[in-house]
Scaffold this motif. Structure first.
Motif, PDB file in Angstrom:
ATOM      1  N   GLN A  42       0.819  -1.225   0.000  1.00 25.06           N
ATOM      2  CA  GLN A  42       0.000   0.000   0.000  1.00 25.06           C
ATOM      3  C   GLN A  42       0.849   1.269   0.000  1.00 25.06           C
ATOM      4  OE1 GLN A  42      -3.052  -0.050   3.048  1.00 25.06           O
ATOM      5  NE2 GLN A  42      -3.017   2.177   3.247  1.00 25.06           N
ATOM      6  N   ALA A  43       1.844   1.339   0.846  1.00 24.61           N
ATOM      7  CA  ALA A  43       2.676   2.542   0.934  1.00 24.61           C
ATOM      8  C   ALA A  43       3.433   2.777  -0.365  1.00 24.61           C
ATOM      9  CB  ALA A  43       3.656   2.422   2.102  1.00 24.61           C
ATOM     10  N   GLU A  44       3.945   1.697  -0.957  1.00 21.72           N
ATOM     11  CA  GLU A  44       4.673   1.837  -2.227  1.00 21.72           C
ATOM     12  C   GLU A  44       3.743   2.304  -3.340  1.00 21.72           C
ATOM     13  OE1 GLU A  44       6.775  -0.955   0.451  1.00 21.72           O
ATOM     14  OE2 GLU A  44       4.698  -0.755  -0.249  1.00 21.72           O
ATOM     15  N   LEU A  45       2.512   1.813  -3.334  1.00 24.80           N
ATOM     16  CA  LEU A  45       1.550   2.229  -4.353  1.00 24.80           C
ATOM     17  C   LEU A  45       1.209   3.707  -4.208  1.00 24.80           C
ATOM     18  CD1 LEU A  45      -0.370   1.681  -6.671  1.00 24.80           C
ATOM     19  CD2 LEU A  45      -2.058   0.845  -5.006  1.00 24.80           C
ATOM     20  N   VAL A  46       0.991   4.167  -2.981  1.00 28.33           N
ATOM     21  CA  VAL A  46       0.704   5.587  -2.757  1.00 28.33           C
ATOM     22  C   VAL A  46       1.860   6.442  -3.279  1.00 28.33           C
ATOM     23  CG1 VAL A  46       0.455   7.359  -0.976  1.00 28.33           C
ATOM     24  CG2 VAL A  46      -0.886   5.256  -0.839  1.00 28.33           C
ATOM     25  N   ALA A  47       3.091   6.032  -2.992  1.00 27.37           N
ATOM     26  CA  ALA A  47       4.249   6.791  -3.474  1.00 27.37           C
ATOM     27  C   ALA A  47       4.306   6.793  -4.996  1.00 27.37           C
ATOM     28  CB  ALA A  47       5.526   6.192  -2.893  1.00 27.37           C
ATOM     29  N   ARG A  48       4.017   5.663  -5.609  1.00 33.34           N
ATOM     30  CA  ARG A  48       4.035   5.572  -7.078  1.00 33.34           C
ATOM     31  C   ARG A  48       2.999   6.493  -7.697  1.00 33.34           C
ATOM     32  NH1 ARG A  48       2.623   0.017 -10.536  1.00 33.34           N
ATOM     33  NH2 ARG A  48       2.433   1.035 -12.586  1.00 33.34           N
ATOM     34  N   LEU A  49       1.808   6.507  -7.128  1.00 30.71           N
ATOM     35  CA  LEU A  49       0.745   7.339  -7.691  1.00 30.71           C
ATOM     36  C   LEU A  49       1.047   8.825  -7.492  1.00 30.71           C
ATOM     37  CD1 LEU A  49      -2.384   5.268  -6.589  1.00 30.71           C
ATOM     38  CD2 LEU A  49      -1.288   5.341  -8.841  1.00 30.71           C
ATOM     39  N   ARG A  50       1.631   9.171  -6.360  1.00 29.53           N
ATOM     40  CA  ARG A  50       2.019  10.577  -6.158  1.00 29.53           C
ATOM     41  C   ARG A  50       3.034  11.017  -7.213  1.00 29.53           C
ATOM     42  NH1 ARG A  50       3.088  10.462   0.363  1.00 29.53           N
ATOM     43  NH2 ARG A  50       0.950  10.940   1.064  1.00 29.53           N
ATOM     44  N   ALA A  56      -5.359  13.051 -13.792  1.00 31.92           N
ATOM     45  CA  ALA A  56      -6.451  12.405 -13.059  1.00 31.92           C
ATOM     46  C   ALA A  56      -6.044  10.964 -12.811  1.00 31.92           C
ATOM     47  CB  ALA A  56      -7.759  12.457 -13.846  1.00 31.92           C
ATOM     48  N   LEU A  57      -6.674  10.340 -11.837  1.00 34.69           N
ATOM     49  CA  LEU A  57      -6.477   8.925 -11.571  1.00 34.69           C
ATOM     50  C   LEU A  57      -7.825   8.221 -11.662  1.00 34.69           C
ATOM     51  CD1 LEU A  57      -4.084   9.014  -8.450  1.00 34.69           C
ATOM     52  CD2 LEU A  57      -3.461   8.559 -10.838  1.00 34.69           C
ATOM     53  N   ALA A  58      -7.833   7.041 -12.269  1.00 34.28           N
ATOM     54  CA  ALA A  58      -9.047   6.235 -12.376  1.00 34.28           C
ATOM     55  C   ALA A  58      -8.891   4.994 -11.505  1.00 34.28           C
ATOM     56  CB  ALA A  58      -9.302   5.835 -13.825  1.00 34.28           C
ATOM     57  N   PHE A  59      -9.899   4.715 -10.709  1.00 32.77           N
ATOM     58  CA  PHE A  59      -9.879   3.567  -9.802  1.00 32.77           C
ATOM     59  C   PHE A  59     -11.019   2.625 -10.164  1.00 32.77           C
ATOM     60  CE2 PHE A  59      -7.796   7.008  -7.652  1.00 32.77           C
ATOM     61  CZ  PHE A  59      -6.773   6.421  -6.924  1.00 32.77           C
ATOM     62  N   THR A  60     -10.706   1.340 -10.217  1.00 30.92           N
ATOM     63  CA  THR A  60     -11.745   0.338 -10.452  1.00 30.92           C
ATOM     64  C   THR A  60     -11.649  -0.734  -9.393  1.00 30.92           C
ATOM     65  OG1 THR A  60     -12.772  -1.094 -12.118  1.00 30.92           O
ATOM     66  CG2 THR A  60     -10.362  -1.112 -12.014  1.00 30.92           C
ATOM     67  N   ILE A  61     -12.808  -1.233  -8.946  1.00 31.50           N
ATOM     68  CA  ILE A  61     -12.864  -2.317  -7.970  1.00 31.50           C
ATOM     69  C   ILE A  61     -13.031  -3.620  -8.751  1.00 31.50           C
ATOM     70  CG2 ILE A  61     -14.019  -3.261  -5.958  1.00 31.50           C
ATOM     71  CD1 ILE A  61     -12.722  -0.547  -5.439  1.00 31.50           C
ATOM     72  N   ALA A  62     -11.963  -4.403  -8.833  1.00 29.46           N
ATOM     73  CA  ALA A  62     -12.015  -5.684  -9.540  1.00 29.46           C
ATOM     74  C   ALA A  62     -12.765  -6.706  -8.694  1.00 29.46           C
ATOM     75  CB  ALA A  62     -10.601  -6.170  -9.839  1.00 29.46           C
ATOM     76  N   PHE A  63     -13.507  -7.596  -9.393  1.00 31.04           N
ATOM     77  CA  PHE A  63     -14.226  -8.632  -8.652  1.00 31.04           C
ATOM     78  C   PHE A  63     -14.356  -9.884  -9.510  1.00 31.04           C
ATOM     79  CE2 PHE A  63     -17.969 -10.785  -6.858  1.00 31.04           C
ATOM     80  CZ  PHE A  63     -17.556 -10.895  -5.536  1.00 31.04           C
ATOM     81  N   LEU A 137     -10.905   5.266  -0.974  1.00 29.18           N
ATOM     82  CA  LEU A 137     -10.945   6.711  -0.757  1.00 29.18           C
ATOM     83  C   LEU A 137      -9.988   7.125   0.357  1.00 29.18           C
ATOM     84  CD1 LEU A 137     -12.268   9.541  -1.170  1.00 29.18           C
ATOM     85  CD2 LEU A 137     -13.959   8.856   0.545  1.00 29.18           C
ATOM     86  N   HIS A 138     -10.051   6.433   1.486  1.00 23.66           N
ATOM     87  CA  HIS A 138      -9.272   6.859   2.659  1.00 23.66           C
ATOM     88  C   HIS A 138      -7.832   6.357   2.628  1.00 23.66           C
ATOM     89  CE1 HIS A 138     -12.508   8.778   4.937  1.00 23.66           C
ATOM     90  NE2 HIS A 138     -13.297   7.874   4.393  1.00 23.66           N
ATOM     91  N   SER A 139      -7.572   5.225   1.969  1.00 26.54           N
ATOM     92  CA  SER A 139      -6.240   4.635   2.010  1.00 26.54           C
ATOM     93  C   SER A 139      -5.385   4.972   0.800  1.00 26.54           C
ATOM     94  CB  SER A 139      -6.358   3.109   2.140  1.00 26.54           C
ATOM     95  OG  SER A 139      -7.103   2.757   3.281  1.00 26.54           O
ATOM     96  N   LEU A 140      -6.013   5.326  -0.310  1.00 23.22           N
ATOM     97  CA  LEU A 140      -5.264   5.633  -1.526  1.00 23.22           C
ATOM     98  C   LEU A 140      -5.542   7.048  -2.036  1.00 23.22           C
ATOM     99  CD1 LEU A 140      -5.676   2.277  -3.520  1.00 23.22           C
ATOM    100  CD2 LEU A 140      -3.826   2.936  -1.978  1.00 23.22           C
ATOM    101  N   ILE A 141      -6.803   7.365  -2.255  1.00 23.62           N
ATOM    102  CA  ILE A 141      -7.133   8.638  -2.900  1.00 23.62           C
ATOM    103  C   ILE A 141      -6.746   9.820  -2.020  1.00 23.62           C
ATOM    104  CG2 ILE A 141      -9.003  10.078  -3.796  1.00 23.62           C
ATOM    105  CD1 ILE A 141     -10.420   7.476  -4.641  1.00 23.62           C
ATOM    106  N   ARG A 142      -7.161   9.831  -0.771  1.00 20.65           N
ATOM    107  CA  ARG A 142      -6.823  10.973   0.089  1.00 20.65           C
ATOM    108  C   ARG A 142      -5.320  11.105   0.317  1.00 20.65           C
ATOM    109  NH1 ARG A 142     -11.119  13.764   1.628  1.00 20.65           N
ATOM    110  NH2 ARG A 142     -13.154  12.777   1.984  1.00 20.65           N
ATOM    111  N   PRO A 143      -4.574  10.027   0.563  1.00 17.46           N
ATOM    112  CA  PRO A 143      -3.122  10.195   0.714  1.00 17.46           C
ATOM    113  C   PRO A 143      -2.423  10.670  -0.562  1.00 17.46           C
ATOM    114  CG  PRO A 143      -3.824   8.142   1.710  1.00 17.46           C
ATOM    115  CD  PRO A 143      -4.999   8.667   0.954  1.00 17.46           C
ATOM    116  N   VAL A 144      -2.889  10.222  -1.716  1.00 14.44           N
ATOM    117  CA  VAL A 144      -2.275  10.646  -2.981  1.00 14.44           C
ATOM    118  C   VAL A 144      -2.710  12.059  -3.339  1.00 14.44           C
ATOM    119  CG1 VAL A 144      -2.121  10.175  -5.456  1.00 14.44           C
ATOM    120  CG2 VAL A 144      -2.063   8.277  -3.817  1.00 14.44           C
ATOM    121  N   ALA A 145      -3.980  12.382  -3.054  1.00 15.22           N
ATOM    122  CA  ALA A 145      -4.549  13.714  -3.300  1.00 15.22           C
ATOM    123  C   ALA A 145      -4.467  14.151  -4.750  1.00 15.22           C
ATOM    124  CB  ALA A 145      -3.887  14.755  -2.401  1.00 15.22           C
ATOM    125  N   PRO A 146      -4.975  13.334  -5.696  1.00 18.03           N
ATOM    126  CA  PRO A 146      -5.060  13.811  -7.076  1.00 18.03           C
ATOM    127  C   PRO A 146      -6.112  14.910  -7.164  1.00 18.03           C
ATOM    128  CG  PRO A 146      -6.326  11.805  -6.843  1.00 18.03           C
ATOM    129  CD  PRO A 146      -5.640  12.028  -5.520  1.00 18.03           C
TER     130      PRO A 146
END
Length: 301
Positions: A42-50, A56-63, A137-146
């Motif tokens: 998770q932390a590495e992903l947040v850094a990568r996205l920043r 813009a960033l697009a997020f999809t929930i895979a299922f 939202l709380h673990s990726l989007i808000r920390p990255v803040a796109p």
């Protein structure tokens, strides 16, 4: 959440207001507990996205459907090459998680294996989707803040060039409007919605359901955001029904077309999601640049 004064005497006798509030309190507790969980990498992903500094960033929930992620990724590569697609895996099948992780690694897609959902089974699909979105939202989007982020259903595919920031250049949110069955509430379908985080970052956004108001996943944002907006003043997605023939039977089947995005759907009908995906994949592969024009020729409102 419905106001207490809006319940009928019959509903009060059946203790429905109390039941709804107890269930909502339970859902809030479950959501907050789930939100505190972490995901591998998770932390590495947040850094990568920043570091991506994308517009813009697009997020999809895979299922459980790697084929859906492959189709969405192909469409994003073609029609939105500057927008990273972040795959957040909420699959309930371990083999699907392995396949989706491998697909993302091969394509260089940002991937996040979400913690196992606290909600299980088909009856809880909307709640599982909601807590997954809130975690993202709380673990990726808000920390990255796109500045801008989009939420896309995993079985959606764009058929024309995409300008996500342009959709919220003059308004805080954009997407496909859905209305409740009663009580006047509405919300944006989180399968195709775009948000200006700069304008909305101060709000306690919540993508959970609001069952008393008959609002599905994303409906909790009625009280947080949408009730303050005038839908008549908002630009919103144009929706049509597109028709694609089933290769096996030749019978035209209906699919949702939201702007230039085709929604496969069909997880609970038409032979299941895999069959519908195969139909759309064949149509897309045959002519990805011309498919939209062909669908619009026969689309119905």
């Amino acid at each position: 959440m419905r106001a207490l004064k809006d319940y009928s005497l019959k509903e009060w006798v059946a203790a429905e207001p109390l039941f709804h509030r107890l269930r909502r309190a339970r859902n809030v507790l479950v959501d907050r507990a789930y939100r505190r969980r972490t995901a591998p990498g998770q932390a590495e992903l947040v850094a990568r996205l920043r570091e991506s500094r994308a517009p813009a960033l697009a997020f999809t929930i895979a299922f459980n459907l790697p084929e859906a992620i492959a189709l969405l990724a192909d469409g994003m590569d073609r029609f939105a090459p500057g927008i990273p697609l972040v795959v957040c895996d909420n699959s309930s099948k371990p083999e699907a998680r392995v396949a989706i992780a491998a697909l993302c690694a091969a394509r260089g897609l940002p991937y996040c294996p979400l913690p196992p959902s606290p909600f299980k089974g088909a009856r809880n699909g909307s709640r599982s989707h909601g807590v997954a979105l809130n975690w993202v939202l709380h673990s990726l989007i808000r920390p990255v803040a796109p500045k801008v982020f989009a939420l896309l259903d995993h079985d959606l595919v764009p058929l024309a060039p995409v300008d996500l920031p342009g959709l919220v250049a003059r308004q805080p949110a954009y997407g496909m409007v859905r209305h409740g069955d009663r009580f006047g509430g509405w919300y944006l379908w989180p399968g195709y919605s775009v948000f200006d985080l700069d304008a909305l970052g101060h709000l306690p956004l919540d993508f959970g359901t609001d069952t008393p108001l008959t609002l599905d996943t994303g409906g909790q944002n009625w009280g947080v955001l949408y009730r303050t907006l005038d839908p008549a003043q908002l630009e919103r997605a144009t929706t049509r029904t597109a028709w694609i023939a089933d290769p096996a039977t030749g019978t035209p089947e209906p699919y949702l077309l939201a702007d230039a995005w085709l929604h496969v759907g069909g997880a609970g009908h038409r032979g299941g999601g895999a069959r519908a995906l195969a139909t759309v994949r064949a149509a897309y592969d045959a002519d990805p640049e011309g498919l939209l024009a062909r669908l619009l020729e026969t689309a119905t409102d």
